[in-house]
Design a protein around this motif. Structure first.
Motif, short mmCIF file in Angstrom:
data_model
loop_
_atom_site.label_atom_id
_atom_site.label_comp_id
_atom_site.label_asym_id
_atom_site.label_seq_id
_atom_site.Cartn_x
_atom_site.Cartn_y
_atom_site.Cartn_z
N VAL A 55 0.84 -1.21 0.00
CA VAL A 55 0.00 0.00 0.00
C VAL A 55 0.87 1.26 0.00
O VAL A 55 0.59 2.24 -0.70
CB VAL A 55 -0.93 -0.02 1.23
CG1 VAL A 55 -1.55 1.35 1.46
CG2 VAL A 55 -2.04 -1.05 1.03
N HIS A 95 2.05 1.86 -3.46
CA HIS A 95 1.00 2.46 -4.30
C HIS A 95 0.85 3.96 -4.00
O HIS A 95 0.56 4.74 -4.91
CB HIS A 95 -0.33 1.73 -4.07
CG HIS A 95 -0.42 0.43 -4.80
ND1 HIS A 95 -0.81 0.33 -6.11
CD2 HIS A 95 -0.16 -0.85 -4.41
CE1 HIS A 95 -0.79 -0.92 -6.52
NE2 HIS A 95 -0.40 -1.67 -5.49
N GLY A 96 1.03 4.34 -2.74
CA GLY A 96 1.00 5.76 -2.41
C GLY A 96 2.15 6.51 -3.05
O GLY A 96 1.99 7.65 -3.51
N ARG A 128 -4.00 1.77 5.95
CA ARG A 128 -4.15 2.10 4.53
C ARG A 128 -4.15 3.61 4.28
O ARG A 128 -3.36 4.10 3.46
CB ARG A 128 -5.41 1.45 3.97
CG ARG A 128 -5.56 1.65 2.47
CD ARG A 128 -6.86 1.01 1.98
NE ARG A 128 -6.84 -0.42 2.18
CZ ARG A 128 -6.25 -1.28 1.37
NH1 ARG A 128 -5.61 -0.84 0.31
NH2 ARG A 128 -6.29 -2.57 1.61
N GLN A 145 -1.02 5.08 2.34
CA GLN A 145 -1.30 5.34 0.93
C GLN A 145 -1.58 6.81 0.65
O GLN A 145 -1.26 7.30 -0.43
CB GLN A 145 -2.48 4.47 0.47
CG GLN A 145 -2.70 4.51 -1.04
CD GLN A 145 -3.64 3.41 -1.51
OE1 GLN A 145 -4.05 2.55 -0.75
NE2 GLN A 145 -4.00 3.43 -2.77
N GLN A 146 -2.19 7.52 1.59
CA GLN A 146 -2.55 8.91 1.35
C GLN A 146 -1.58 9.90 1.97
O GLN A 146 -1.60 11.08 1.60
CB GLN A 146 -3.96 9.17 1.90
CG GLN A 146 -5.03 8.32 1.25
CD GLN A 146 -6.40 8.53 1.89
OE1 GLN A 146 -6.64 9.51 2.60
NE2 GLN A 146 -7.31 7.60 1.65
N GLY A 186 3.31 7.42 1.97
CA GLY A 186 3.83 7.08 0.65
C GLY A 186 4.03 8.29 -0.24
O GLY A 186 5.13 8.51 -0.77
#
Length: 425
Positions: free
Chosen positions: A25, A28-29, A150, A154-155, A158
């Motif tokens: 995750v 992906h961020g 998450r 991710q927000q 990352g």
């Protein structure tokens, strides 16, 4: 006795799975920022960035149903390891291309498509594997942990780390960092043990149904299960009503109404993510409510009401406070929902039902974003946010009544401890 939120950590395979999921995750961020600045580094603008972003979305939506079917037919352990191996290969190749100056826009689009497709396989398999490695009473806490990590990774974390790498070196170094994350996740996932076979529900001489039959079974189950069907119908309307305003129109509220800038908008997104993490953490620390369907629908439906007051905000802190509340209620509902799927959906079709949930929830997201811009050009933004805030409560109450959730949760209590799940070859 360990606090409820920490009980899943007593299980070795859960620790391994959570670490790998968190790293993936986080990667992906990082990709969300690295992709933007690599496109800009190539001289691209909004149109070129849209190509890469659309490719990622197409990969996700195009494969999420297939990913769910695969999770119910193939070892979930093998699926998530294969996804990380493919992601590692793609990002390593992209890193070499970026470092040597050979990278082109189509490389980024292909990589984004594969990243989206990978997520379409990874998360149904993750959802289906979790109840095979944890007892039923620990699933709420485990979903709460995922819901907490998450948004933070991710927000916030990352993108922040990727931004530092881009600012200090170049976009190529952020891509190298993403490849390194996938390498670590791949190594960690190979430590997972083997669990109950995916076809354990079949009789010894019973043949595996066709892929189409598997999909029909999941759709039939969803249509014939009122609490599931009406929650998904509610989700479709809710996503249509508020995702577009938040994603597309909120930056204009920040700029025109609050005289803010990009940093202010980033702060708003962070407030939303922090609220989601807090809601998830609270849910992980408490037992599942006896009226679990009522609580879940109340959190989701009435949690959007703060959006109706966005037009009255006059400072960034006021807007941030509203978004924190929306995030908290969303996180609370999401953790109960994930646990509910794992506790009540038959294990052999959990991957398919999870992917249907994913697909239905995301299907109208592009429509919501496409409508928000034109609507914002012809009517005041505060009216749009009022509609976004009050639509979910109305639809939520209708779904709660139509699905007879008030009766279903009493007829199917989840406060008792179920028999332990057997040890996905």
């Amino acid at each position: 006795m360990a606090p409820r939120a920490l009980r899943p950590f007593a299980h070795r395979d859960y620790r391994i799975l959570l670490i790998a999921m968190a790293i993936s995750v986080f990667a992906h961020g990082m990709w969300a920022v690295a992709m933007v600045y690599q496109v800009k580094h190539l001289g691209g603008g909004p149109a070129q960035l849209s190509v890469v972003a659309t490719a990622t979305s197409l990969g996700l939506l195009g494969f999420v149903l297939i990913g769910g079917i695969t999770a119910d037919r193939v070892s979930c352990r093998k699926i998530i390891i294969a996804v990380e191996a493919v992601s590692l290969t793609v990002m390593s190749t992209l890193s070499v291309l970026a470092l040597t100056g050979s990278i082109q826009l189509w490389h980024l689009a292909v990589a984004g498509f594969i990243q989206g497709a990978g997520a379409a396989f990874f998360f149904p398999a993750y959802s289906a594997l979790l109840p095979r490695i944890l007892p039923a009473e620990d699933l709420l806490a485990a979903n709460g942990m995922e819901g907490m990590f998450r948004p933070v990774l991710q927000q916030a974390a990352g993108p922040a780390i990727a931004g530092v790498l881009v600012a200090s070196f170049a976009p190529s170094m952020a891509i190298v960092g993403i490849a390194a994350c996938h390498l670590v996740a791949f190594v960690v996932l190979n430590l997972l043990g083997h669990h109950r076979a995916y076809d354990a529900h079949l009789e010894p001489d019973q043949k595996r149904p066709s892929v189409l039959a598997d999909l029909r079974e999941a759709v039939s189950y969803t249509l014939g299960t009122p609490w599931l069907l009406w929650t998904l119908l509610f989700a479709v309307v809710a996503v249509l009503s508020f995702i577009g305003p938040i994603e597309v129109l909120l930056p204009f509220v920040v700029e025109d109404q609050l005289n803010g800038n990009a940093k202010t908008f980033g702060f708003m997104l962070a407030a939303f993510g922090i609220g989601s993490a807090l809601g998830s953490m609270v849910t992980a620390s408490l037992p599942l409510p006896r009226r679990y369907l009522t609580f879940m629908m109340a959190f989701w439906a009435f949690g959007t009401i703060p959006l109706a007051f966005i037009g009255l905000t006059r400072s960034p802190w006021q807007l941030a406070a509203l978004l924190v509340v929306v995030g908290i209620t969303g996180g609370l509902g999401q953790v109960i929902w994930g646990t509910l799927l794992q506790r009540r959906v038959p294990t052999h079709m959990l991957g398919r039902v999870s992917s249907l949930d994913f697909f239905v929830s995301l299907a109208l997201m592009p429509v919501s974003m496409a409508l928000a811009g034109p609507l914002g050009a012809i009517m005041p933004l505060w009216i749009i946010f009022v509609v976004a805030g009050v639509a979910s409560p109305v639809i939520g109450v209708l779904a709660w009544l139509a699905g007879r959730m008030y009766r279903d949760e009493i007829d199917h209590p989840l406060d008792r401890v179920d028999a332990p799940q057997q040890a996905d070859a």
